[in-house]
Design a protein around this motif. Structure first.
Motif, PDB file in Angstrom:
ATOM      1  N   LYS A   1       0.845  -1.194   0.000  1.00 40.89           N
ATOM      2  CA  LYS A   1       0.000   0.000   0.000  1.00 40.89           C
ATOM      3  C   LYS A   1       0.883   1.248   0.000  1.00 40.89           C
ATOM      4  O   LYS A   1       1.680   1.452   0.911  1.00 40.89           O
TER       5      LYS A   1
ATOM      6  N   HIS B   1       0.080   2.892  -9.971  1.00 37.72           N
ATOM      7  CA  HIS B   1      -1.172   2.198  -9.676  1.00 37.72           C
ATOM      8  C   HIS B   1      -1.123   0.748 -10.162  1.00 37.72           C
ATOM      9  O   HIS B   1      -1.668  -0.152  -9.513  1.00 37.72           O
TER      10      HIS B   1
ATOM     11  N   ASP C   1      -0.901  -0.809  -4.663  1.00 34.71           N
ATOM     12  CA  ASP C   1      -2.192  -0.242  -4.276  1.00 34.71           C
ATOM     13  C   ASP C   1      -1.952   1.229  -3.945  1.00 34.71           C
ATOM     14  O   ASP C   1      -1.684   1.587  -2.808  1.00 34.71           O
TER      15      ASP C   1
ATOM     16  N   ARG D   1      -2.780   5.157  -3.420  1.00 38.02           N
ATOM     17  CA  ARG D   1      -3.820   6.080  -2.991  1.00 38.02           C
ATOM     18  C   ARG D   1      -3.248   7.483  -3.088  1.00 38.02           C
ATOM     19  O   ARG D   1      -2.095   7.716  -2.744  1.00 38.02           O
TER      20      ARG D   1
ATOM     21  N   ASP E   1      -9.395  10.085 -11.787  1.00 39.46           N
ATOM     22  CA  ASP E   1      -9.994  10.024 -10.448  1.00 39.46           C
ATOM     23  C   ASP E   1     -10.926   8.830 -10.301  1.00 39.46           C
ATOM     24  O   ASP E   1     -11.224   8.408  -9.193  1.00 39.46           O
ATOM     25  N   THR E   2     -11.368   8.256 -11.403  1.00 34.89           N
ATOM     26  CA  THR E   2     -12.209   7.053 -11.334  1.00 34.89           C
ATOM     27  C   THR E   2     -11.358   5.785 -11.236  1.00 34.89           C
ATOM     28  O   THR E   2     -11.853   4.743 -10.822  1.00 34.89           O
TER      29      THR E   2
ATOM     30  N   LEU F   1      -7.957   5.893  -9.790  1.00 37.91           N
ATOM     31  CA  LEU F   1      -7.145   5.994  -8.583  1.00 37.91           C
ATOM     32  C   LEU F   1      -8.014   6.207  -7.348  1.00 37.91           C
ATOM     33  O   LEU F   1      -9.093   6.780  -7.441  1.00 37.91           O
ATOM     34  N   LYS F   2      -7.514   5.761  -6.214  1.00 40.37           N
ATOM     35  CA  LYS F   2      -8.198   6.002  -4.946  1.00 40.37           C
ATOM     36  C   LYS F   2      -7.747   7.366  -4.436  1.00 40.37           C
ATOM     37  O   LYS F   2      -6.611   7.537  -4.016  1.00 40.37           O
TER      38      LYS F   2
ATOM     39  N   ARG G   1      -8.306  10.366  -1.726  1.00 39.40           N
ATOM     40  CA  ARG G   1      -8.860  10.576  -0.412  1.00 39.40           C
ATOM     41  C   ARG G   1      -8.488  11.966   0.100  1.00 39.40           C
ATOM     42  O   ARG G   1      -7.508  12.567  -0.345  1.00 39.40           O
TER      43      ARG G   1
ATOM     44  N   ALA H   1      -6.466   7.872   3.494  1.00 37.85           N
ATOM     45  CA  ALA H   1      -5.893   7.068   2.402  1.00 37.85           C
ATOM     46  C   ALA H   1      -5.205   5.828   2.937  1.00 37.85           C
ATOM     47  O   ALA H   1      -5.329   4.742   2.358  1.00 37.85           O
TER      48      ALA H   1
ATOM     49  N   CYS I   1      -7.985   3.072   4.251  1.00 36.77           N
ATOM     50  CA  CYS I   1      -8.902   2.352   3.359  1.00 36.77           C
ATOM     51  C   CYS I   1      -8.245   1.215   2.612  1.00 36.77           C
ATOM     52  O   CYS I   1      -7.089   1.101   2.506  1.00 36.77           O
TER      53      CYS I   1
END
Length: 127
Positions: free
Chosen positions: A65, A88, A92, A94, A112-113, A115-116, A118, A124, A127
Motif C-alpha cells: 500500500k 497504480h 495499491d 492512494r 480520479d475514477t 485511482l483512490k 482521499r 488514504a 482504506c
C-alpha cells in the motif's frame, strides 16, 4: 531549425530571458500504519519528475500500500499523471489531499475514477 531572433531551443530560456518552469521539487517518505507514504512538494513535469518517480517506484516494489501525499504539489502535467497510473499498476496507490490543480488534472482525464483519491493521508492509509 529556424528560430526567431532571441529565441533559443532550450526549454529553460525564452527570448533570452530565464523562465522558471517549476518550483523546487522535494520528496519525503515515511511509514504510516501499514502504508508507505511518499509526500511530494513542488512542481512536477518531465524536467523534475525523477525524484518522485524513483521514490514511488521504490515504494511500490517494497510495499503493498503506497500513499502519495499530494497536498504540496503546486503543478503536475501529463508526466505526473503517467507516473501515477504506472504506480497504480505496480501497487495499491492512494492519492491523499490533492491540491486543486492535481484534483482538476485527475478529474479532466478521468484518472480520479481509476485511482483512490482521499481527503487526508490518514484516510488514504486506512482504506
Amino acid at each position: 531549425m529556424f528560430l526567431e531572433e532571441g529565441v533559443t531551443d532550450r526549454p529553460d530560456e525564452v527570448r533570452g530571458a530565464p523562465l522558471r518552469i517549476h518550483d523546487q521539487a522535494a520528496v519525503v517518505q515515511f511509514e504510516y500504519g501499514d502504508a508507505w507514504v511518499v509526500s511530494a512538494r513542488g512542481s512536477y513535469d518531465m524536467y523534475s519528475i525523477t525524484p518522485l518517480a524513483e521514490a514511488l517506484d521504490t515504494a511500490a516494489e517494497a510495499h503493498r500500500k503506497v500513499v502519495l501525499d499530494a497536498s504540496g504539489i503546486t503543478f503536475g502535467d501529463s508526466t505526473l499523471l503517467n507516473l501515477l497510473i504506472l504506480t497504480h499498476h505496480k501497487a495499491d496507490l492512494r492519492v491523499a489531499a490533492p491540491t486543486q490543480q492535481v484534483r482538476r488534472l485527475l478529474e479532466i482525464t478521468g484518472a480520479d475514477t481509476l485511482l483512490k483519491v482521499r481527503a487526508t493521508v490518514a484516510e488514504a492509509a486506512a482504506c
